[in-house]
Design an enzyme around this catalytic site. Sequence first.
Site, PDB file in Angstrom:
ATOM      1  N   PRO A  16       0.831  -1.196   0.000  1.00 50.06           N
ATOM      2  CG  PRO A  16       0.086  -0.954   2.192  1.00 50.06           C
ATOM      3  CD  PRO A  16       0.801  -1.909   1.301  1.00 50.06           C
ATOM      4  CB  SER A 265       8.732   2.838   8.454  1.00 53.24           C
ATOM      5  OG  SER A 265       8.320   1.750   9.238  1.00 53.24           O
ATOM      6  CE  LYS A 266       4.924   1.198   1.511  1.00 53.78           C
ATOM      7  NZ  LYS A 266       4.872   0.396   0.317  1.00 53.78           N
ATOM      8  NE  ARG A 267      10.149  -2.089   8.919  1.00 56.46           N
ATOM      9  CZ  ARG A 267      10.773  -1.494   7.912  1.00 56.46           C
ATOM     10  NH1 ARG A 267      10.550  -1.886   6.693  1.00 56.46           N
ATOM     11  NH2 ARG A 267      11.620  -0.510   8.123  1.00 56.46           N
TER      12      ARG A 267
END
Length: 512
Positions: A16, A265-267
């Site tokens: 995403p 971050s994405k994480r």
Amino acid sequence: MSRKVRVRFAPSPTGPLHMGGVRTALYNYLFAKKHGGDFILRIEDTDQTRYVPGAEDYIKEALEWCGLIPDEGPSNPGSCGPYRQSERKEGYAKYAYDLIENGNAYYAFDTPEELDVVRESAKKMKMPNFQYNSITRTSMKNSLTLSAEEVQAKIDAGEPYVIRLKAPRNEELRMNDLIRGWVVVNTNNIDDKVLLKADGMPTYHLANVVDDHKMEITHVIRGEEWLPSAPTHFLLYKAFGWEETMPEFAHLPLILKPDGNGKLSKRDGDRLGFPVFPLEWVDPKTKETSSGYREKGYFPEAFINMLAFLGWNPGDERELFSLTELVDAFSIERVGKAGAKFDTDKTKWFNQQYLRMKTDEELCALLMPKLKAAGVDADEPFVTKVCGLMKERAGFVEEMMADKFYFEAPSDYDEKTIKKKWKDDTPAIIEGLRKILVNITDFTEENIETEFKNYLEVNEYGFGKVMPGFRLLVTGKGMGPSMSAICAILGKDEVLSRIDAGLPKVEALKNA
Ligand code: GLU
């Protein structure tokens, strides 16, 4: 003659889109529109091992939700297509071979195992980050160290090879970044990046630069994480002889976690208590769901406005900008270098501001489906009035239906208010008020307000002697919007019936 501004947003469909990615798209969009240029969407999907199904559609949907509609892209190609790198992959190899021809690249035959051995021995010599560069290349297996015949023999024998950029030895590269100013790098610090992989596919660096050139990109506006790649790209433009039309570069500051400790971050997913993605995302492999701003009830205008301020400001006190106003106000010179801290409260504040800007009718249209889904039966004129009353108190559309008393008589009554405000004479005082209410023929907010005041005055009652008890019977709560406004919305019959039904119940609770 100056060229038409053309910028691109070039995400890789590896998952995403992170909100930082949306900000990159936003700044590109603003820059393009500000200068009467084009905003292009290019999908960088050469690395099939990292391809995630659904990611490209997600990216398109997210941009659409934000109103950042590309002038050219996979769905609306212009004359510079295809806009998906996987659809032009064969075309890139030629450019790598051109560079071999003009002496700016070379074949490298080192196998992955051989490279591992070199890395290991470098580590032992206390050089943990082995680089294939202008020094080390002289002792590796490549077309700079092998004879032309040996090279040809290997190629003829089908030995796998990559093509590497030949970075010049000890040259000073001076690159101007629109945000960071002059960035000076010695080419000794640049490794010989692989341009073409053993499977004949281009790497990010090659495909990215070739596409930017072919798509006549004038400005590359991207995240700070690409700054280390910029010297390689700069060298590539020189190597191809494309300096004349080389785009200008602008590397955007990082978006930091709310405590300023590191990049958002994405994480981070939902770990920090807020979404990092514009739309909800269900991981196709793990089926894990990450929340999105859209589903959390944010208006796209608020989300965009908030993002615009993560790294940019207009230089004055103004904070609320529509997308069109942002286009007007935006300038890349006002984008800062320092990381921008994400602020959850500020994000909610933006949403609240946009909610308040909507008309009661617009809010009603947004609330109706939610009410229906919750099984609440209410008509539009009524819901419009509730929205009018609630919009100053709500940060999200959903919050405007948090108070159930608009839609049904209270079934329980706030204990604290009963304890503190329900006195022995309260029932009689409210009966007195009831008589007044019965006689109001035109049950409007103003008329109710006038009669309330009158009642207090005539009887010399303080506000606190009447209102809390009355509010409790009608709403079940100890606090809320103006009672005259609530009564006017509910209508006389409903108010009277709530008084009648509530009085014995609250009395019973009081005495329990
Ligand atoms: N494909 C790269 C990314 O995923 C593009 C970086 C760039 O804009 O050059 O962000």
